[in-house]
Design a protein around this motif. Structure first.
Motif, PDB file in Angstrom:
ATOM      1  N   ASP A 167       0.847  -1.213   0.000  1.00 54.46           N
ATOM      2  CA  ASP A 167       0.000   0.000   0.000  1.00 54.46           C
ATOM      3  C   ASP A 167       0.868   1.242   0.000  1.00 54.46           C
ATOM      4  N   GLN A 171       2.285   1.610  -3.403  1.00 56.04           N
ATOM      5  CA  GLN A 171       1.226   2.059  -4.312  1.00 56.04           C
ATOM      6  C   GLN A 171       0.911   3.527  -4.083  1.00 56.04           C
ATOM      7  N   LYS A 172       0.948   3.939  -2.776  1.00 52.46           N
ATOM      8  CA  LYS A 172       0.680   5.341  -2.498  1.00 52.46           C
ATOM      9  C   LYS A 172       1.750   6.216  -3.114  1.00 52.46           C
ATOM     10  N   ASP A 201       3.579   5.406  -5.628  1.00 49.70           N
ATOM     11  CA  ASP A 201       3.390   5.377  -7.093  1.00 49.70           C
ATOM     12  C   ASP A 201       2.241   6.293  -7.507  1.00 49.70           C
ATOM     13  N   ARG A 202       1.172   6.271  -6.640  1.00 45.94           N
ATOM     14  CA  ARG A 202       0.036   7.147  -7.006  1.00 45.94           C
ATOM     15  C   ARG A 202       0.435   8.614  -6.933  1.00 45.94           C
ATOM     16  N   ILE A 203       1.279   8.937  -5.920  1.00 42.56           N
ATOM     17  CA  ILE A 203       1.717  10.342  -5.795  1.00 42.56           C
ATOM     18  C   ILE A 203       2.548  10.733  -7.028  1.00 42.56           C
ATOM     19  N   LYS A 204       3.466   9.820  -7.379  1.00 40.77           N
ATOM     20  CA  LYS A 204       4.271  10.112  -8.574  1.00 40.77           C
ATOM     21  C   LYS A 204       3.399  10.204  -9.828  1.00 40.77           C
ATOM     22  N   GLN A 205       2.434   9.268  -9.878  1.00 43.50           N
ATOM     23  CA  GLN A 205       1.542   9.291 -11.052  1.00 43.50           C
ATOM     24  C   GLN A 205       0.718  10.551 -11.085  1.00 43.50           C
ATOM     25  N   ARG A 206       0.321  10.997  -9.851  1.00 43.79           N
ATOM     26  CA  ARG A 206      -0.483  12.213  -9.781  1.00 43.79           C
ATOM     27  C   ARG A 206       0.361  13.406 -10.205  1.00 43.79           C
ATOM     28  N   ASP A 232       0.619  13.223 -13.776  1.00 44.26           N
ATOM     29  CA  ASP A 232      -0.653  13.660 -14.385  1.00 44.26           C
ATOM     30  C   ASP A 232      -0.795  15.168 -14.329  1.00 44.26           C
TER      31      ASP A 232
END
Length: 372
Positions: free
Chosen positions: A53, A56-57, A59-64, A67
């Motif tokens: 998790d 993933q968090k 990764d989500r921050i980097k992805q955000r 984005d």
């Protein structure tokens, strides 16, 4: 997701194990080991799940962030696209106006093409008419060539006849001189005879009345009965020195087209005293030496023409006609010294293309007379 599945499996095992414990106390220890083992595994899975998790968090921050950057780029691209769209809209409006202008020009061109097509049809009809006229002109030229050949033959015959007439005139001149001498001699003899007759009458008178006062003589007289001078001249040709020479001729037809050096045939003879003008050849032949006066007039359309008075093939006078808004006549009057046998006629010297000679109301004419 895996974590949830594991929890569900452990709960099921606990329920099953509890039921087994209640029914069979013999296998309690075995189930407790299994539970401990499952709990340790569950703790491991929880740690692993937490790490996952966390990753993933991250990764989500980097992805955000990625984005956000992408969205920022897309916003900029969108603004650029908006500006481009605005430019394209303006260009489209300009193109619409251009298209509208081109449509109007095309309609104008269509009307022009329609007019040109009509003009072309008119030109085709005109060309057809001109071709027919040209064929007619060719036939006319052919006929004129044949007539010219006939005229040449006629002129040759007339030249021969003229030479014969010249010889005949020479013989008649000699006979005339002989007749004049004969008439002079007869006149002298007639006057002598009249004088002798008067003397004889006078001698008889004195012999009857006063024979002593008049000497006697004898005269033998031969009386020649000569006719009066006036009676002797009847039926004979008048002396050229007393002959009147004058002529006047007009056109019986027009000329269309005309060419330079073309002779103008004034073929309709009105007056021809002395018979020196040939209407068929339209040539004046001088019957004797002298000073002659010639006048000619040519009636043309709105173009112009120069005409020459020609003596033995050489121009001695020039006239001009035309160059006005209406048809016009013009010519000249020339005084020329001619010898016997000299020829005079009218021909075209120069002209503007399209000029025609008309014979309306006998304005086109050629005349001349002997001055002295």
């Amino acid at each position: 997701m895996i974590y949830i599945i594991v929890v569900i499996v452990l709960c099921l095992i606990h329920l099953v194990g509890g039921q087994t414990l209640n029914s069979n106390g013999d296998i309690l220890d075995i189930n407790m080991d299994m539970i401990l083992d499952l709990q340790s595994r569950l703790a491991f899975l929880e740690r692993h799940q937490n790490e996952l998790d966390k990753q993933q968090k991250i990764d989500r921050i980097k992805q955000r962030q990625t984005d956000q950057l992408r969205i920022s780029d897309l916003e900029k691209q969108r603004q650029t696209d908006q500006l481009r769209i605005s430019d394209l809209e303006k260009q489209r409006q300009t193109d619409q106006l251009r298209i509208s202008d081109l449509e109007k020009q095309r309609q104008t061109d269509q009307l022009r093409i329609s007019d040109l097509e009509k003009q072309r049809q008119t030109d085709q009809l005109r060309i057809s008419d001109l071709e027919k006229q040209r064929q007619t002109d060719q036939l006319r030229i052919s006929d004129l060539e044949k007539q010219r050949q006939t005229d040449q033959l006629r002129i040759s015959d007339l030249e021969k006849q003229r030479q014969t007439d010249q010889l005949r005139i020479s013989d008649l001149e000699k006979q005339r001189q002989t007749d004049h001498r004969r008439i002079s001699d007869l006149g002298k003899r007639q006057r002598t005879d009249q004088r002798i007759s008067e003397l004889e009458i006078s001698g008889d008178y004195y012999q009857n009345d006063t024979e002593k006062t008049r000497p006697q003589f004898t005269t033998k007289t031969t009386i020649v009965n000569a006719p009066p001078l006036g009676r002797m001249n009847r039926g004979k040709r008048v002396s050229p020195s007393l002959q009147m020479v004058a002529f006047y001729a007009i056109l019986s037809h027009g000329y269309d087209p005309i060419t330079n050096t073309m002779d103008i045939h004034f073929d309709q003879v009105v007056t021809n005293l002395g018979d020196a003008y040939n209407g068929q050849a339209s040539v004046f032949t001088s019957p004797k030496n002298g000073v002659y006066v010639f006048t000619w007039m040519v009636h043309v359309n709105t173009r112009w023409v120069y005409t020459d008075l020609v003596k033995n093939g050489v121009t001695v006078g020039t006239g001009f006609a035309g160059d006005s808004d209406y048809s016009m006549a013009g010519g000249n009057t020339v005084v020329v010294q001619l010898n016997e046998g000299d020829t005079v006629w009218i021909r075209i010297a120069d002209h503007l293309s399209g000029t025609t000679i008309v014979h309306y109301r006998n304005v086109s004419s050629f005349s001349g007379f002997l001055l002295q």
